[in-house]
Write a protein that holds these residues in place. Structure first.
Motif, short mmCIF file in Angstrom:
data_model
loop_
_atom_site.label_atom_id
_atom_site.label_comp_id
_atom_site.label_asym_id
_atom_site.label_seq_id
_atom_site.Cartn_x
_atom_site.Cartn_y
_atom_site.Cartn_z
N ASN A 139 0.87 -1.18 0.00
CA ASN A 139 0.00 0.00 0.00
C ASN A 139 0.90 1.22 0.00
OD1 ASN A 139 0.61 0.47 2.95
ND2 ASN A 139 -0.52 -1.48 3.11
N ILE A 140 0.33 2.41 -0.12
CA ILE A 140 1.18 3.60 -0.23
C ILE A 140 2.03 3.80 1.02
CG2 ILE A 140 -0.35 4.78 -1.85
CD1 ILE A 140 -1.32 6.52 0.45
N ARG A 158 -2.39 -2.96 -10.70
CA ARG A 158 -3.20 -2.03 -9.92
C ARG A 158 -2.32 -1.22 -8.98
NH1 ARG A 158 -6.65 -2.44 -5.18
NH2 ARG A 158 -6.06 -4.61 -4.89
N MET A 159 -2.48 0.08 -9.00
CA MET A 159 -1.78 1.05 -8.15
C MET A 159 -0.30 1.23 -8.49
SD MET A 159 -3.50 0.97 -4.37
CE MET A 159 -3.02 2.71 -4.20
N GLU A 168 -3.70 -9.65 -7.68
CA GLU A 168 -3.80 -8.99 -6.37
C GLU A 168 -2.45 -8.58 -5.80
OE1 GLU A 168 -4.21 -13.54 -5.54
OE2 GLU A 168 -4.79 -12.07 -7.09
N TYR A 169 -1.37 -8.90 -6.49
CA TYR A 169 -0.02 -8.60 -6.00
C TYR A 169 0.56 -7.35 -6.65
CZ TYR A 169 0.54 -13.08 -3.59
OH TYR A 169 0.41 -14.13 -2.72
N ASN A 170 1.51 -6.73 -5.94
CA ASN A 170 2.40 -5.74 -6.51
C ASN A 170 3.71 -5.80 -5.75
OD1 ASN A 170 3.35 -3.67 -8.19
ND2 ASN A 170 1.36 -2.65 -8.18
N GLY A 171 4.71 -5.05 -6.22
CA GLY A 171 6.01 -5.15 -5.59
C GLY A 171 6.86 -3.91 -5.81
N PHE A 172 8.01 -3.92 -5.15
CA PHE A 172 8.94 -2.78 -5.11
C PHE A 172 10.34 -3.38 -5.23
CE2 PHE A 172 11.81 -0.08 -2.71
CZ PHE A 172 11.35 1.21 -2.80
N LYS A 173 10.94 -3.28 -6.44
CA LYS A 173 12.27 -3.86 -6.67
C LYS A 173 13.30 -2.73 -6.79
CE LYS A 173 11.87 -6.73 -10.22
NZ LYS A 173 12.18 -7.82 -11.20
N VAL A 174 14.45 -2.94 -6.15
CA VAL A 174 15.48 -1.91 -6.10
C VAL A 174 16.70 -2.34 -6.91
CG1 VAL A 174 16.89 -0.44 -4.62
CG2 VAL A 174 14.69 -1.29 -3.80
#
Length: 583
Positions: free
Chosen positions: A68-69, A103-104, A158-164
């Protein structure tokens, strides 16, 4: 109080969210709508969403254990603090941010930019959704200090992610990731509200929107991997981006290579966060090719290609000897790409004597056999393309080896190091070239694969996985690993296990001699069992999904014999796994 309702920590966390979130926040509304679902609420709050070496990934929703944000801001804050620690130059070089069709994803990308900008770190953000490999390229092209891509790759909707990503364009190495993790853990509550708004960041020069200049530079670099410009381009191609990010770049790349007969699956051409035409947007799943196969039959296509939502994985389907389309495995396509690449480089006189193939420990040994035939060494890494990229950088620095090809069984390939992650765009254009090479001989890619088997042996591989969501599922996955580690099997499919590689203890144990030797790879919770006929299977928990994965590999003198061996080993191992879960 006992059981779930007796756990106070998740309730405390939930109460803080309900108290501090704005009244009209839809994540708060979702909590209130599910206020009687104790299992759901506990899973949202019983832990923080784990940030590993590559970032974090999870279901979208309210809570500390969801995307989420607020959890995105917390992760971005940790990244910003890490960059600030590196000094003013790193802050000015900044972070490139890309996002996919989930989504988002656009909202999360902007939150990353706003958060790092709050700490004085410059952010570059793409104007529209873009593939992960373009993000990797952009970090290097713009000489940024880091990169972030908002994606959950091939996971369910339903998933999302944050890859660096680091300054070399690869996913962060463990040391840098560990520092960011410390910052995240020490940053306090994720309910951070004081982020700078978009307009102020634009005015201060801390936010820049990236146009098509990076795409053009990438396409210029892409043409460098073409190996034979004289091969006929009379190839009929069906391509589907599976509602993701690859549509523009793959089509532009194929056109640049001279291919004109390209049919895109119209129903799957445009971005769609629900991935409404497929049960799972994963080219590893044969069901994802259903529409492409229908198109292929209509136009008598030579090759079908599909990419996952962030365009780092490529799946390929071709006609087999019965005329039906069959989806090649990642191991099979990797072998075809590798063999063609080495053959063309040798024919062109530019096959380096110090060339090297890099693959993962769960990738087929067929690649090693092919590379050896061309006098090329093979290096194994842990699962995860960041480990392949790490070696590319090391060899670039030392000159010890020249990188030629890197791949993993999960449909990820890399031919040229201008990108430092698996790249479905590079893979698609070279796959088309390989298909055209065989078509010029009145053969298909399937014919080419059979020729490789005839020359190097009939290798067969498969992968099975079990999905176990939530707190209970995590505990069951741990139990499976513990059972295999503490009471390992001795006989599988009538064959003795002769060696056990435990990557957690970094030790390989020869069962026959009792000799133990160190494994010179980073520690990882992975077990690999080698049988007396050189077959093997491997057990590892997924680092990005609530899954435990099982890999199987065999070799035989015939295709039928190889498949029979594979089925037998897979059946016995999974029978043991199911008995552990049921207990």
């Amino acid at each position: 109080m006992k059981g779930r309702e007796g756990s106070l920590l998740w309730k405390t966390n939930m109460d803080q969210w309900l108290e501090q979130l704005p009244r009209d926040d839809f994540f708060r509304e979702e909590l209130l709508e599910n206020q009687h679902d104790v299992k759901f609420l506990e899973d949202c709050f019983y832990k923080d969403l784990e940030f590993g070496t590559g970032g974090m990934r999870g279901e979208i929703g309210p809570g500390t254990n969801r995307m989420n944000i607020y959890t995105v801001r917390k992760a971005a804050k940790g990244l910003a603090q890490f960059i600030v620690e590196q000094g003013k130059e790193a802050m000015e070089r900044g972070v490139v941010i890309a996002y996919d069709s989930r989504r988002m994803s656009p909202e999360f990308a902007l939150e990353v930019a706003k958060t790092v900008g709050t700490y004085g770190v410059k952010a570059y953000i793409f104007k529209e959704l873009q593939p992960t490999p373009l993000l990797s390229f952009a970090v290097r092209y713009l000489q940024a200090f880091a990169g972030v891509v908002i994606t959950a790759s091939h996971n369910p909707p339903e998933y999302n992610g944050f890859k660096v990503y680091g300054e070399d364009g690869a996913q962060l190495p463990p040391n840098a990731a560990d520092k960011i993790i410390i910052y995240i853990r020490e940053s306090g509550s994720e309910l951070v509200k004081n982020v700078t708004n978009e307009e102020d960041l634009l005015r201060k020069g801390l936010l820049t929107y990236v146009g098509d200049i990076v795409e053009k530079a990438y396409l210029d670099a892409l043409t460098s991997i073409q190996l034979n410009r004289d091969i006929t381009k009379d190839l009929s191609i069906v391509f589907t981006p599976l509602h993701g990010t690859a549509n523009k770049l793959v089509r532009a790349g194929l056109t640049a290579f001279g291919f004109e007969n390209i049919k895109v699956v119209k129903e799957q051409e445009l971005p769609d966060s629900d991935f409404s035409t497929v049960s799972l947007p994963n080219p590893e799943e044969h069901a994802a090719f259903e529409m492409a196969i229908r198109y292929g039959e209509e136009i008598q296509a030579d090759i079908l290609m599909a990419t996952d939502p962030d365009a780092d994985r490529l799946g390929v389907a071709v006609r087999n000897h019965t005329g039906e389309f069959t989806v090649l495995t990642g191991n099979q396509m990797g072998a075809l790409l590798l063999h063609y690449l080495l053959m063309q480089k040798r024919n062109n006189g530019d096959l380096p004597s110090n060339g090297i193939l890099i693959k993962t420990i769960v990738t087929s040994e067929l690649g090693r056999a092919i590379a050896s035939d061309f006098g090329i060494q093979t290096l194994d890494t842990l699962t995860g393309f960041k480990f392949i990229a790490e070696k590319i950088q090391e060899f670039e620095n030392t000159g010890a080896y020249t990188f030629l090809f890197g791949y993993e069984e999960s449909y990820g390939y890399l031919m040229s190091s201008f990108v430092r992650d698996k790249d479905a765009v590079q893979s698609a254009v070279l796959a088309a070239e390989v298909a055209a090479y065989y078509k010029a001989q009145n053969k298909s890619l399937y014919d080419g694969l059979m020729e490789l088997y005839e020359e190097y042996g009939y290798y067969s591989e498969s992968q099975r996985s079990i999905t176990l969501k939530g707190k209970d599922g995590s505990e069951q996955i741990i139990q499976v690993l513990e059972e295999f580690r503490n009471t390992p099997p001795t006989i599988i499919n009538g064959l003795q296990i002769v060696e056990v590689e435990d990557y957690k203890s970094s030790e390989s144990n020869n069962i026959l001699t009792g000799k133990k030797v160190p494994i010179k790879l980073p520690k990882s919770n992975v077990l690999k069992y080698k049988l007396e006929d050189d077959s093997w299977f491997c057990v590892r928990p997924s680092g990005t999904e609530p899954k435990c994965k099982f890999y199987f590999a065999v070799k035989d003198e015939t295709l039928d014999g190889s498949r029979e061996k594979l089925i037998g080993m897979e059946r016995e191992v999974m029978k043991r796994v199911n008995s552990i879960i049921k207990n």
